[in-house]
Design a protein around this motif. Sequence first.
Motif: not given
Length: 517
Positions: A265-270, A312-315
């Motif tokens: 289960t992949i969660i990739a909020a930015q 957790p992804f970074v913008v």
Amino acid sequence: MTETPKRRTRAGGRAARVASRQNPGDEVPNPAPSGLPGGQYRPLTDTQCAQIVDAAFTLLSTVGIGDVPEQIKKLAKERGCEIDTEGRVLYSRGFLEDIIDSTPKSLTLFGQDPRHDFEVKKQDVRFGTGGAAVQTLDLDTSTYRPSTLRDLYDFARLADQLDNICWFTRCCVATDVPDIFDLDVNTAYAIASGTTKPIGNSFSFGSHVDACIELFDMILGEPEAFQKRPFCKAHISPIISPMRYGEDAVDVAEAALRHNMPVNTIIAAQSGATAPAPLAGMLAQSLAETLAALVLIDLLKPGHPVIFSNWPFVVDLRTGAFAGGSAEMAILNACSAQLTNSLGLISGVAASMTDSKLPDAQAGYEKGLTTLAAGLAGGNLIYESAGMFGSLLGVSFEGFVIDNDILGSVQRIVRGVEVNGDTLNLEAIEHSIRTEGHFLGGDQTLAAMQRDYFYPSLSDRESPDAWAEAGKTDMQTRAREQARRLLSQHFPSHIDRATDDLIRSRYQIHLSPQHMQ
């Protein structure tokens, strides 16, 4: 006049010293094995870790999850969950803790070849691939072009030969296969044909999962064989940040669970876009969303193995561009591994997602920082770890072989230093000092040479003069040559001709047999 000291020469090169201590057939020890425990790097204190976990529980019990599919809402109500006036499902702390307690804490990932099976547990660290790059850095022209199905197959068989890549998840999208059903089936076929390591894939619909499982059963030689050795895991993204479910994921999840397929289960909020910009708030929301994804799977099939992939992804807040190689990306995913490990769950994180377009200095330092942080933090399964460039939009063959060396170096650092009577041998030190006056060629040195030292295959350690005489090659040139050599010599043959013919009679396979030999 002072006499110039004579330069001491080494008694033979590395190959000679290795040969002097090995008998034919001896197994060379691996100084940087995969699967060693991490956890040496703890970016969060225990108190901070507990605060973020508590914040995630609070978000789920007060804000809850929106856009809940009716089927999931019904199952949640049956398990005692509340629905607020806006239709958001609220998960209490006790409810979440019960699910965490009942979720398996270890998982065996199977390969088609049992030699590649491994158990995921505790803080053991392994690296593998991932991604959905729509462009491939061409090995001949060094320019980007649309990724193809043949590229995907070639990447799989390249990874099949690289020791530090433990599994292969689709790294690029075959843009030359327009039909969605054909794309899912051909993707599954290409990666299962290219490697016997564990694999992973995403699917558009549940019916596509069923079709691919039938294909996998054909490869294994009997109906329902996949359920006994599920060598492919399903990658599902059940959450649309912030804090909403995605309807399509339920259909795919149900099909995967029906076939005993492990679920990632992949969660990739930015950060600063779909999640808070402050890193602590980002971690709290991202953890809450990953817990909500775990709940979804548990509601459908309690106790099913889940890879808890909180990425957790970074913008870049100046431009809105994805910053996959940033220092913040490194620390956030290390924190994610620490948080997941504190819950006792199987952790999935992401690293090595450089924003550079080429295997250059930027790529090297971004990949090194992010993979080292994730490995030392004890991430169980570290995705995107090979070949990804251009903020995940591009993938490179030479990048695969360079990253394999980086991963070996990281694994060596994760291993650390063994202190025991053999490695801390004062008598051997004294003997070398009082006799030869150096340690070259000594028994202790020869024993440590292969056991303790990792030798990257692409790194140049010659003198400047020797490097110039050898042609002044850079890392990318050496990597390109190695990638070409590996691709020219390895065409997996684990799927026999009769089985392949059967698969082709059942599905429209776009890979030509001529390209697979």
